[in-house]
Design an enzyme around this catalytic site. Structure first.
Site, PDB file in Angstrom:
ATOM      1  N   GLY A 169      44.202  68.871  31.315  1.00 40.76           N
ATOM      2  CA  GLY A 169      42.962  68.720  30.568  1.00 40.76           C
ATOM      3  C   GLY A 169      43.084  69.289  29.118  1.00 40.76           C
ATOM      4  O   GLY A 169      42.019  69.205  28.342  1.00 40.76           O
TER       5      GLY A 169
ATOM      6  N   CYS B 122      34.410  38.251  42.804  1.00 44.04           N
ATOM      7  CA  CYS B 122      35.258  37.504  41.821  1.00 44.04           C
ATOM      8  C   CYS B 122      35.191  35.978  42.099  1.00 44.04           C
ATOM      9  O   CYS B 122      35.395  35.633  43.136  1.00 44.04           O
ATOM     10  CB  CYS B 122      36.466  38.125  41.693  1.00 44.04           C
ATOM     11  SG  CYS B 122      37.917  36.772  40.651  1.00 44.04           S
TER      12      CYS B 122
ATOM     13  N   CYS C 145      38.991  34.984  42.999  1.00 43.05           N
ATOM     14  CA  CYS C 145      39.934  35.485  44.104  1.00 43.05           C
ATOM     15  C   CYS C 145      38.980  35.998  45.264  1.00 43.05           C
ATOM     16  O   CYS C 145      39.427  36.312  46.301  1.00 43.05           O
ATOM     17  CB  CYS C 145      40.890  36.473  43.590  1.00 43.05           C
ATOM     18  SG  CYS C 145      40.078  37.993  43.363  1.00 43.05           S
TER      19      CYS C 145
ATOM     20  N   CYS D 149      37.205  39.384  38.048  1.00 41.90           N
ATOM     21  CA  CYS D 149      38.147  40.725  38.043  1.00 41.90           C
ATOM     22  C   CYS D 149      38.480  40.884  36.694  1.00 41.90           C
ATOM     23  O   CYS D 149      38.823  39.868  35.775  1.00 41.90           O
ATOM     24  CB  CYS D 149      39.519  40.557  38.858  1.00 41.90           C
ATOM     25  SG  CYS D 149      39.210  40.208  40.459  1.00 41.90           S
TER      26      CYS D 149
ATOM     27  N   CYS E 223      43.982  40.215  40.052  1.00 41.57           N
ATOM     28  CA  CYS E 223      43.297  38.892  40.041  1.00 41.57           C
ATOM     29  C   CYS E 223      44.279  37.857  40.792  1.00 41.57           C
ATOM     30  O   CYS E 223      44.278  37.252  41.841  1.00 41.57           O
ATOM     31  CB  CYS E 223      42.433  38.240  39.370  1.00 41.57           C
ATOM     32  SG  CYS E 223      41.135  37.102  39.648  1.00 41.57           S
TER      33      CYS E 223
HETATM   34 ZN   LIG Z   1      39.579  37.972  41.148  1.00 42.74          ZN
END
Ligand SMILES: [Zn+2]
Length: 290
Positions: free
Chosen positions: A30, A240, A243, A265, A271
């Site tokens: 970090g 989505c 998909c 997506c 996807c």
């Molecule tokens: Zn998708």
């Protein structure tokens, strides 16, 4: 005449210098390590930090994936991928699982990363305290003194104003219980993927000349108050439209004809893989029915 260029564009000295900065970044999770950011054949602000990290760590056996806002096909991603491919000859892929190095802007892929992979994130503003303190000298001191009241104040003011923290992306995180870090403009949805990530995550800011890291299996906590816990973007009840996936980060789209909103997506290769999987299942089902 054959043009002779260095493997991965840089001379060996440059690669060594950047790798030394990366090693320090890994050793102090970090912490922002300064490095001599090179002039690149692309403009600063277009991923030069990420590109320099990728070029300094890439080897002949690596397989590279580059994404921009979740898409492998975007012009910026394609150009970076081409540049690395032309100067190294390494294979490229869109499959997250096949890649050994994934360079990205704004997203961490949906497919969980493994120990064999390195995630390289492009960073515009590496300093999480920059909005409260413009002086680099002073922010360095604040980090050294573990004084993060400015970061807390920012979130507190958002809660006072909006009733919740209003960071859409780049929500600050505490790394290894020590340094507050800008996770780069990834959605809050992806912050959780940094926590105990199996893959090494490297973050590079070319214009600001900084590199920092989240080593594998490191605690990464998004800053939040007890009575206002950290929340990721919610896609409850949404899927989505291509998909049918749920529980992934989605883009909200509007049908121009009907005015209806629908979701897709954001991670395009995820996807596509899901669609191919569906097709395969369908083929097997048809085969069985015969
Ligand atoms: Zn998708």
């Amino acid at each position: 005449m054959q043009l002779k260029t260095h493997f991965a564009l840089f001379d060996e000295g440059s690669k060594k210098e950047i790798r030394r900065a990366i090693l320090k970044a890994v050793a102090i999770p970090g912490y922002q390590v300064p490095f001599a950011s090179r002039e690149m054949p692309i403009a600063r602000g277009w991923g030069t930090g990420g590109l320099q990290l990728t070029l300094s760590i890439i080897g002949k056996q690596d397989v590279l994936k580059v994404i921009d806002q979740g898409a492998d096909e975007s012009v910026n991603a394609v150009n970076i991928q081409k540049l690395v491919n032309k100067t190294t000859g390494v294979a490229t892929t869109i499959e997250t699982g096949e890649a050994t190095i994934i360079q990205s802007r704004h997203r961490i892929p949906e497919v969980p990363l493994t120990e064999k992979q390195i995630m390289v994130l492009q960073v515009p503003i590496p300093e999480p305290l920059r909005w409260v303190e413009p002086s680099e000298y002073k922010t360095k001191k604040l980090h050294a003194e573990n004084d993060y009241s400015g970061a807390w104040l920012m979130l507190f003011e958002q809660i006072m104003k909006y009733g919740k923290t209003a960071t859409n992306a780049d929500h600050p995180v505490l790394v290894h219980d020590r340094y507050v870090m800008a996770p780069s403009p990834i959605p809050r949805f992806d912050n959780t993927k940094m926590h105990q990530s199996e893959a090494l995550i490297l973050l590079g800011a070319g214009r600001e000349k900084k590199v920092y890291a989240v080593p594998p299996y490191t605690n990464v906590t998004s800053l939040a108050f007890d009575d206002h816990p950290f929340e990721v973007e919610s896609f409850d009840g949404k899927h989505c439209h291509l998909c049918q996936a749920t529980n992934v980060f989605m883009d909200e789209l509007v049908n121009q004809d009907t005015g209806e909103t629908y979701y897709q997506c954001n991670d395009t290769s995820y996807c596509l893989a899901e669609l191919n999987e569906h097709e395969h299942v369908l083929e097997v089902a048809v085969e069985h029915a015969r």
